[in-house]
Design an enzyme around this catalytic site. Sequence first.
Site, PDB file in Angstrom:
ATOM      1  N   SER A  29       9.267  -5.874 -14.169  1.00 54.38           N
ATOM      2  CA  SER A  29       8.206  -5.103 -13.541  1.00 54.38           C
ATOM      3  C   SER A  29       7.221  -4.641 -14.612  1.00 54.38           C
ATOM      4  CB  SER A  29       8.809  -3.943 -12.745  1.00 54.38           C
ATOM      5  OG  SER A  29       7.853  -3.331 -11.921  1.00 54.38           O
ATOM      6  N   HIS A  31      11.837  -8.078  -7.720  1.00 56.35           N
ATOM      7  CA  HIS A  31      12.217  -6.803  -7.111  1.00 56.35           C
ATOM      8  C   HIS A  31      13.165  -7.054  -5.941  1.00 56.35           C
ATOM      9  CE1 HIS A  31       8.750  -5.619  -9.485  1.00 56.35           C
ATOM     10  NE2 HIS A  31       9.074  -4.354  -9.292  1.00 56.35           N
ATOM     11  N   GLU A  77       6.767 -13.055 -10.631  1.00 53.27           N
ATOM     12  CA  GLU A  77       7.285 -12.329  -9.468  1.00 53.27           C
ATOM     13  C   GLU A  77       6.345 -11.168  -9.191  1.00 53.27           C
ATOM     14  OE1 GLU A  77       8.637  -9.010  -9.372  1.00 53.27           O
ATOM     15  OE2 GLU A  77       8.190  -8.643 -11.482  1.00 53.27           O
TER      16      GLU A  77
END
Length: 325
Positions: A122, A298, A228
């Site tokens: 992230s 996630h 992602e």
Amino acid sequence: MRATSVDEHDASPHACEPARLTLSVFAPSGVLAEPAAARRALRRLLSIGFDASLDATALARSQRFAGDDDTRLAALHRVADAAPSVAMALRGGYGLTRLLDRIEWPRIARSIERGTRWVGYSDFTALHLGALAHGALATRSPGGLWAGPLAHDDFSRTAEQGGVEEVTEACFLEAMHGELEAVGFRTEPGFDGLEARGTLWGGNLTVLLSLLGTKHWPRIKGGILFLEDVNEHPYRVERGLLQLHQAGVLQAQKAVVLGAFSDWRKSPLDRGYGLKTVVTQLRAATRTPILSGLPFGHVATKVCLPVGRRVNLVVEGRDVLLAWG
């Protein structure tokens, strides 16, 4: 989705009692709303064999951040100087981009040379890519940069919340003990026989895009790019991927591997438009192979990926093997 190098262990992954690695949990990004979650994560990490500790300012608060910029930068440098076996981010959110211009990259490099593995995903993408851009990862350093779990996201969940995902935990343990040499997953038909070798890099699409054109952008050609994201509607994902295409980034790679793009909401205007549409559009725009299905992002089940390492990508039928051993 599956990770072929992560077995369905018959015994506990720490049954052989491997040497305890030191692990420091620190907070370079967003504030943790529930301090008790950090303590749950720490107990879990201790229980699976790490000599785990929580950085002194990990639970600090300043607006939406885990302390002000000076506090979080000091924590990052403090962890680097201590050079634990594993430096794991507490959570993502936002905050590392604020620090990039002030990070002393030689201190990160020295920690990696001493064996520290910097783990997260992230917002942690900013640290990984910045480290690559500034040459903090030497070719044969015992440490490294690992896209992998976050302490809060992956190790603090209670039994009622689903607990710690077994594959994620087992893969993380293998990676940190130097035993993980490959991961595998299933992709869509059409790539049988594909082989590629290059530097593995990438992470969160939004964070990655924010570095494009800055001094913190790693100029990698002939690489394997993985991506992602979360809470981004497919049209925003498409826009970001087309930006990479139009900037010449995708064409410069051997392959692009897509992980999970999760937790977005459909709109009445979509009328069938979704992530499959995005991938079809992208494949029409570039000759670079675009593979999907990587168990990363996630989501509860995630593999660990060695950012900046040379990897081999091989496809047999629909089975993809990403190996670096």
